[in-house]
Write an enzyme that holds these catalytic residues in place. Structure first.
Site, PDB file in Angstrom:
ATOM      1  N   CYS A   8      -2.589  -5.943   3.344  1.00  0.00           N
ATOM      2  CA  CYS A   8      -1.153  -5.807   3.098  1.00  0.00           C
ATOM      3  C   CYS A   8      -0.467  -5.011   4.221  1.00  0.00           C
ATOM      4  CB  CYS A   8      -0.932  -5.198   1.723  1.00  0.00           C
ATOM      5  SG  CYS A   8       0.742  -5.358   1.084  1.00  0.00           S
ATOM      6  N   HIS A   9       0.070  -3.833   3.912  1.00  0.00           N
ATOM      7  CA  HIS A   9       0.746  -2.984   4.897  1.00  0.00           C
ATOM      8  C   HIS A   9      -0.223  -2.031   5.612  1.00  0.00           C
ATOM      9  CE1 HIS A   9       4.281  -4.165   2.505  1.00  0.00           C
ATOM     10  NE2 HIS A   9       5.018  -3.826   3.538  1.00  0.00           N
TER      11      HIS A   9
END
Length: 187
Positions: free
Chosen positions: A112-113
């Site tokens: 994800c991030h």
């Protein structure tokens, strides 16, 4: 349980605001395969999850970052979320801890991030990776060949986009941990 993985140790580095499934699912998958998992936090205190749209459960820390060393572990996992990677990417101790895994050639998984942390650790230039779409340009600007796939592995660096990719992420991460150190993994 996978006997080849029994006795391995993996650190999950996180702070408050991690996406709950991106910590809980890999942790369960690793533990199911005989791997000892430690949640490492900047303070050594519990951290609170973000569960899709609201605050989730608190997860107890096993170690403070100041008490953890890359040499204690066979691999590192970095869960995403929005708040967690944003905090860790400005924490010099966290960046040093992350970079040490790359210098040692050990597997690192980021979803994800979480690749934001890897950008600030200076370990992504020239790599092929994926991430959540919203940080694709950040990775490209850091010298990454970004691809839109469920899981991408570049010399023991395992990346995925979102919680929907967790099955592929966990399977590839387990494979890389079983293989061990990779001479192509670099900082």
């Amino acid at each position: 349980m996978n006997q080849a993985l029994n006795g391995k140790r993996v650190a999950i580095l996180s702070a408050d605001g991690f996406e709950e499934s991106e910590l809980s699912v890999p942790r369960a998958s690793l533990q199911k395969n005989g791997i000892e998992v430690h949640i490492v936090t900047p303070t050594g205190k519990g951290i609170r999850a973000w569960a899709e749209t609201e605050w989730g459960d608190t997860y107890e820390a096993d170690k403070a970052l100041s008490d953890a060393s890359e040499s204690d572990y066979h691999a590192l996992v970095l869960p995403g979320g929005l708040f967690n990677p944003d905090e860790l990417r400005t924490n010099e101790d966290a960046l040093s801890f992350v970079k040490a895994f790359f210098q040692a050639g050990k597997p690192v998984g980021a979803i994800c991030h979480a690749p934001w942390i890897l950008i600030n650790a200076g370990v992504v230039d020239g790599r092929e990776m994926t991430s959540v779409h919203s940080i694709a340009q950040d990775l490209k600007n850091a010298g990454v060949k970004w691809v839109d796939e469920a899981v991408v592995c570049d010399q023991a660096l395992v990346t995925s986009r979102t919680p929907e990719d967790l099955d592929a992420f966990c399977a590839k991460l387990l494979e890389e941990i079983q293989e061990g150190k990779h001479s192509g993994q670099h900082a």
